[in-house]
Design a protein around this motif. Structure first.
Motif, PDB file in Angstrom:
ATOM      1  N   VAL A  30      48.769  81.811  62.855  1.00  0.00           N
ATOM      2  CA  VAL A  30      49.488  80.537  62.925  1.00  0.00           C
ATOM      3  C   VAL A  30      49.890  80.079  61.526  1.00  0.00           C
ATOM      4  O   VAL A  30      51.026  79.617  61.310  1.00  0.00           O
ATOM      5  CB  VAL A  30      48.622  79.466  63.626  1.00  0.00           C
ATOM      6  N   ALA A  31      48.989  80.213  60.561  1.00  0.00           N
ATOM      7  CA  ALA A  31      49.299  79.814  59.186  1.00  0.00           C
ATOM      8  C   ALA A  31      50.424  80.677  58.611  1.00  0.00           C
ATOM      9  O   ALA A  31      51.298  80.176  57.887  1.00  0.00           O
ATOM     10  CB  ALA A  31      48.046  79.918  58.318  1.00  0.00           C
ATOM     11  N   ARG A  32      50.405  81.960  58.933  1.00  0.00           N
ATOM     12  CA  ARG A  32      51.439  82.871  58.418  1.00  0.00           C
ATOM     13  C   ARG A  32      52.819  82.508  58.949  1.00  0.00           C
ATOM     14  O   ARG A  32      53.823  82.626  58.252  1.00  0.00           O
ATOM     15  CB  ARG A  32      51.084  84.315  58.804  1.00  0.00           C
ATOM     16  N   LEU A  33      52.890  82.038  60.195  1.00  0.00           N
ATOM     17  CA  LEU A  33      54.171  81.705  60.809  1.00  0.00           C
ATOM     18  C   LEU A  33      54.614  80.268  60.555  1.00  0.00           C
ATOM     19  O   LEU A  33      55.657  79.857  61.065  1.00  0.00           O
ATOM     20  CB  LEU A  33      54.107  81.948  62.322  1.00  0.00           C
ATOM     21  N   GLU A  34      53.875  79.527  59.755  1.00  0.00           N
ATOM     22  CA  GLU A  34      54.219  78.120  59.526  1.00  0.00           C
ATOM     23  C   GLU A  34      55.634  77.930  58.974  1.00  0.00           C
ATOM     24  O   GLU A  34      56.361  77.044  59.451  1.00  0.00           O
ATOM     25  CB  GLU A  34      53.189  77.469  58.605  1.00  0.00           C
ATOM     26  N   PRO A  35      56.093  78.722  57.996  1.00  0.00           N
ATOM     27  CA  PRO A  35      57.479  78.525  57.520  1.00  0.00           C
ATOM     28  C   PRO A  35      58.508  78.751  58.634  1.00  0.00           C
ATOM     29  O   PRO A  35      59.523  78.042  58.687  1.00  0.00           O
ATOM     30  CB  PRO A  35      57.630  79.576  56.410  1.00  0.00           C
ATOM     31  N   PHE A  36      58.250  79.693  59.507  1.00  0.00           N
ATOM     32  CA  PHE A  36      59.145  79.947  60.637  1.00  0.00           C
ATOM     33  C   PHE A  36      59.133  78.760  61.597  1.00  0.00           C
ATOM     34  O   PHE A  36      60.188  78.279  62.026  1.00  0.00           O
ATOM     35  CB  PHE A  36      58.699  81.217  61.354  1.00  0.00           C
ATOM     36  N   ARG A  37      57.946  78.272  61.920  1.00  0.00           N
ATOM     37  CA  ARG A  37      57.836  77.115  62.817  1.00  0.00           C
ATOM     38  C   ARG A  37      58.559  75.915  62.229  1.00  0.00           C
ATOM     39  O   ARG A  37      59.309  75.208  62.925  1.00  0.00           O
ATOM     40  CB  ARG A  37      56.357  76.769  63.035  1.00  0.00           C
ATOM     41  N   HIS A  38      58.350  75.677  60.949  1.00  0.00           N
ATOM     42  CA  HIS A  38      58.965  74.523  60.292  1.00  0.00           C
ATOM     43  C   HIS A  38      60.484  74.611  60.345  1.00  0.00           C
ATOM     44  O   HIS A  38      61.168  73.602  60.595  1.00  0.00           O
ATOM     45  CB  HIS A  38      58.498  74.433  58.846  1.00  0.00           C
ATOM     46  N   GLN A  39      61.038  75.804  60.141  1.00  0.00           N
ATOM     47  CA  GLN A  39      62.497  75.939  60.147  1.00  0.00           C
ATOM     48  C   GLN A  39      63.076  75.760  61.542  1.00  0.00           C
ATOM     49  O   GLN A  39      64.152  75.174  61.711  1.00  0.00           O
ATOM     50  CB  GLN A  39      62.907  77.290  59.562  1.00  0.00           C
ATOM     51  N   LEU A  40      62.374  76.247  62.554  1.00  0.00           N
ATOM     52  CA  LEU A  40      62.820  76.000  63.927  1.00  0.00           C
ATOM     53  C   LEU A  40      62.822  74.510  64.222  1.00  0.00           C
ATOM     54  O   LEU A  40      63.746  73.978  64.843  1.00  0.00           O
ATOM     55  CB  LEU A  40      61.914  76.723  64.928  1.00  0.00           C
ATOM     56  N   GLN A  41      61.786  73.825  63.792  1.00  0.00           N
ATOM     57  CA  GLN A  41      61.678  72.380  64.029  1.00  0.00           C
ATOM     58  C   GLN A  41      62.802  71.635  63.322  1.00  0.00           C
ATOM     59  O   GLN A  41      63.390  70.700  63.883  1.00  0.00           O
ATOM     60  CB  GLN A  41      60.317  71.884  63.548  1.00  0.00           C
ATOM     61  N   TYR A  42      63.125  72.055  62.110  1.00  0.00           N
ATOM     62  CA  TYR A  42      64.204  71.421  61.356  1.00  0.00           C
ATOM     63  C   TYR A  42      65.550  71.650  62.047  1.00  0.00           C
ATOM     64  O   TYR A  42      66.359  70.728  62.183  1.00  0.00           O
ATOM     65  CB  TYR A  42      64.236  71.983  59.937  1.00  0.00           C
ATOM     66  N   GLY A  43      65.790  72.893  62.495  1.00  0.00           N
ATOM     67  CA  GLY A  43      67.061  73.201  63.123  1.00  0.00           C
ATOM     68  C   GLY A  43      67.239  72.562  64.486  1.00  0.00           C
ATOM     69  O   GLY A  43      68.360  72.224  64.887  1.00  0.00           O
ATOM     70  N   LEU A  44      66.136  72.392  65.195  1.00  0.00           N
ATOM     71  CA  LEU A  44      66.200  71.854  66.550  1.00  0.00           C
ATOM     72  C   LEU A  44      66.052  70.335  66.597  1.00  0.00           C
ATOM     73  O   LEU A  44      66.474  69.701  67.567  1.00  0.00           O
ATOM     74  CB  LEU A  44      65.089  72.503  67.389  1.00  0.00           C
ATOM     75  N   ALA A  45      65.462  69.763  65.544  1.00  0.00           N
ATOM     76  CA  ALA A  45      65.167  68.321  65.497  1.00  0.00           C
ATOM     77  C   ALA A  45      64.279  67.910  66.659  1.00  0.00           C
ATOM     78  O   ALA A  45      64.437  66.837  67.248  1.00  0.00           O
ATOM     79  CB  ALA A  45      66.459  67.494  65.486  1.00  0.00           C
ATOM     80  N   VAL A  46      63.334  68.793  66.982  1.00  0.00           N
ATOM     81  CA  VAL A  46      62.336  68.558  68.025  1.00  0.00           C
ATOM     82  C   VAL A  46      61.019  69.155  67.519  1.00  0.00           C
ATOM     83  O   VAL A  46      61.031  70.220  66.895  1.00  0.00           O
ATOM     84  CB  VAL A  46      62.743  69.235  69.351  1.00  0.00           C
ATOM     85  N   PRO A  47      59.882  68.516  67.766  1.00  0.00           N
ATOM     86  CA  PRO A  47      58.612  69.118  67.359  1.00  0.00           C
ATOM     87  C   PRO A  47      58.439  70.519  67.941  1.00  0.00           C
ATOM     88  O   PRO A  47      58.775  70.769  69.099  1.00  0.00           O
ATOM     89  CB  PRO A  47      57.564  68.152  67.930  1.00  0.00           C
ATOM     90  N   VAL A  48      57.938  71.439  67.114  1.00  0.00           N
ATOM     91  CA  VAL A  48      57.711  72.820  67.529  1.00  0.00           C
ATOM     92  C   VAL A  48      56.236  73.150  67.352  1.00  0.00           C
ATOM     93  O   VAL A  48      55.657  72.879  66.290  1.00  0.00           O
ATOM     94  CB  VAL A  48      58.569  73.804  66.714  1.00  0.00           C
TER      95      VAL A  48
END
Length: 309
Positions: free
Chosen positions: A51-69
């Motif tokens: 989960v920690a390793r994928l945090e940058p990916f999660r954050h970018q999805l959240q930014y692009g979608l404007a919805v919590p991921v």
């Protein structure tokens, strides 16, 4: 300003206000309905680290979608398939085999992007190879020979080749003098090079199946190895392209969410390489739109042989 002009300006202003008010619910509606996008992935034995390793990916999805991921770590593809089929997650990072299994389970998800290699390959081709001087030119010549194969759950090392053999009416256990399991394609090729096998499974992302182009697969890797000399090889069977595993979303996800995800993913390698590397480090070419036809063809390839449970 005349009264008529004032009335006209006010009319335009009111029309714009109503137009804007009409778009706000449409803009916010699907986000309100979705609330949280849950993204499933294989986490292995250390979910916290994954989960920690994928945090940058999660954050970018959240930014692009404007919805919590939120990330949903799974210990197996079956758990991931069950979670997406039941609607507990809306997005999953799957292998090609897992996507086919999901599609057969519920027809409730679609591939939206797939990763590529540096040279733009969308997948690889499985193959059976032999030494060029072996006298084995086709599957008929392979009868009674020794075959080095991969693990039972390996697509390139067992599933795809056995599917092709089944299409030819060939039962490996009786057709070959010996079919023995190796750790992976590199180990199978080593058995061939060392004379312990007459045929070996392999795979490649290159157009030339036995190419030694760096990064194209185990043949290229062994050609650069210092502890073995790989003999000239011939491929006697090559599969159709087997696509790399897709990122898949549920088909009931709002079209606006689908569009936002695809746009974010297609630009991720260039705009936020750390986010891409977190999830696609093994594929240096970035994401491209998924081609559903490739997964349908792969499903057809698998149809002729029983899959491992």
């Amino acid at each position: 300003m005349t009264m008529r002009r004032i009335a006209s300006v006010r009319g335009i202003a009111l029309a714009l206000c109503f137009a804007l008010l009409g778009t706000v619910p449409a803009f916010a509606g699907w986000r309100d309905d979705l609330k949280v996008l849950k993204v499933g992935f294989i986490a292995g034995d250390n979910p916290a680290y994954a989960v920690a390793r994928l945090e940058p990916f999660r954050h970018q999805l959240q930014y692009g979608l404007a919805v919590p991921v939120e990330l949903f770590p799974a210990r197996s593809y079956q758990a991931l398939i069950d979670a997406q089929a039941s609607g507990r997650i809306q997005y999953a990072i799957l292998s090609s085999l897992a996507y086919v299994a999901l599609d057969q389970t519920c027809h409730c998800a679609e591939p939206i992007v797939q990763p590529t290699t540096e040279n733009g390959a969308r997948g690889f081709r499985a193959m059976l190879v032999t030494r060029s001087d072996s006298g084995i030119a086709n599957l008929d010549d392979a009868r009674g020979k020794r075959l080095a194969i991969g693990a039972r759950d390996s697509i390139s090392g067992r599933i795809a080749p056995y599917s092709a053999l089944a299409e030819q009416g060939i039962e490996p256990e009786s057709y070959f003098a010996r079919a023995f399991e190796t750790e992976d394609a590199a180990a199978a090729l080593r058995s061939l090079a060392e004379g312990d096998a007459d045929l070996a499974v392999a795979w490649s992302t290159a157009d030339d199946p036995v190419s030694t182009t760096p990064g194209s697969g185990p043949i290229a890797d062994l050609a650069e190895a210092s502890d073995i000399t790989l003999p000239p090889l011939r491929a006697i069977w090559v599969s159709e392209l087997i696509p790399f595993g897709p990122h898949a979303i549920r088909t009931d996800l709002a079209p606006e969410a689908r569009a936002a995800l695809i746009d974010t993913l297609l630009h991720m390698k260039d705009t936020t390489p750390d986010a891409y590397d977190a999830v696609g480090r093994s594929f240096s070419g970035g994401f491209v739109p998924a081609d559903p036809t490739l997964y349908r063809r792969f499903s057809g390839l698998l149809a002729s042989v029983e899959q491992p449970q």
